[in-house]
Design a protein around this motif. Sequence first.
Motif, short mmCIF file in Angstrom:
data_model
loop_
_atom_site.label_atom_id
_atom_site.label_comp_id
_atom_site.label_asym_id
_atom_site.label_seq_id
_atom_site.Cartn_x
_atom_site.Cartn_y
_atom_site.Cartn_z
N ILE A 43 0.85 -1.18 0.00
CA ILE A 43 0.00 0.00 0.00
C ILE A 43 0.89 1.24 0.00
O ILE A 43 1.98 1.24 0.59
N THR A 98 -11.96 1.33 6.09
CA THR A 98 -12.30 1.94 4.81
C THR A 98 -13.05 3.21 5.15
O THR A 98 -14.03 3.19 5.89
N ASP A 99 -12.56 4.37 4.63
CA ASP A 99 -13.20 5.64 4.97
C ASP A 99 -14.41 5.91 4.07
O ASP A 99 -14.74 5.10 3.20
N ASP A 101 -14.79 7.73 1.61
CA ASP A 101 -14.46 7.81 0.19
C ASP A 101 -14.04 6.47 -0.39
O ASP A 101 -13.62 6.39 -1.54
N ARG A 103 -11.46 4.68 0.63
CA ARG A 103 -10.01 4.50 0.72
C ARG A 103 -9.64 3.71 1.97
O ARG A 103 -10.22 3.93 3.03
N THR A 105 -7.66 3.44 5.08
CA THR A 105 -7.08 4.45 5.94
C THR A 105 -6.57 3.78 7.20
O THR A 105 -7.23 2.93 7.77
N PRO A 115 -4.63 8.15 5.07
CA PRO A 115 -5.28 7.49 3.93
C PRO A 115 -4.23 6.98 2.96
O PRO A 115 -3.11 7.48 2.90
N THR A 116 -4.60 5.97 2.22
CA THR A 116 -3.69 5.40 1.22
C THR A 116 -4.19 5.75 -0.18
O THR A 116 -5.35 6.10 -0.38
N ARG A 117 -3.27 5.66 -1.11
CA ARG A 117 -3.64 5.89 -2.51
C ARG A 117 -4.37 4.67 -3.05
O ARG A 117 -4.11 3.55 -2.62
N PRO A 118 -5.24 4.92 -4.03
CA PRO A 118 -5.96 3.76 -4.64
C PRO A 118 -5.01 2.82 -5.36
O PRO A 118 -3.95 3.22 -5.78
#
Length: 118
Positions: A43, A98-99, A101, A103, A105, A115-118
């Motif tokens: 991730i 999972t936030d 959006d 993502r 997190t 948060p992590t990048r997709p």
Amino acid sequence: MLRFVFAFSLIPISVFAQDWAPRGTDSLFDQTTLDAQLRGSTITFFDDGQSRFYQDGRYTYTYADEGGTGYGYFTVMADSTICIEFVTGFSRCDLYVTDADGRLTIITASGDRFPTRP
């Protein structure tokens, strides 16, 4: 007395996760889902740091901008947390959610959200 202190040192840090306070819009993971999602994957965070979860339980965190790499072993817990025991002797447990959006997190024990990048 020493046995008593030693026994309490074995209690996982994740026992104290109730203070991490996920947001009402966060979704927690069950142990099987979190393990399946992360084991064997990498991730990436928005600062370009990367966490890698190897199939065999090894873990690395590589800092952005050639800042070095931390090595350890991870354990996926039943309460949406992952605990990492670094080879230096340092250990930590973080809450994975999972936030709103969608993502992945990571929430640290002090409440910081990454948060992590997709």
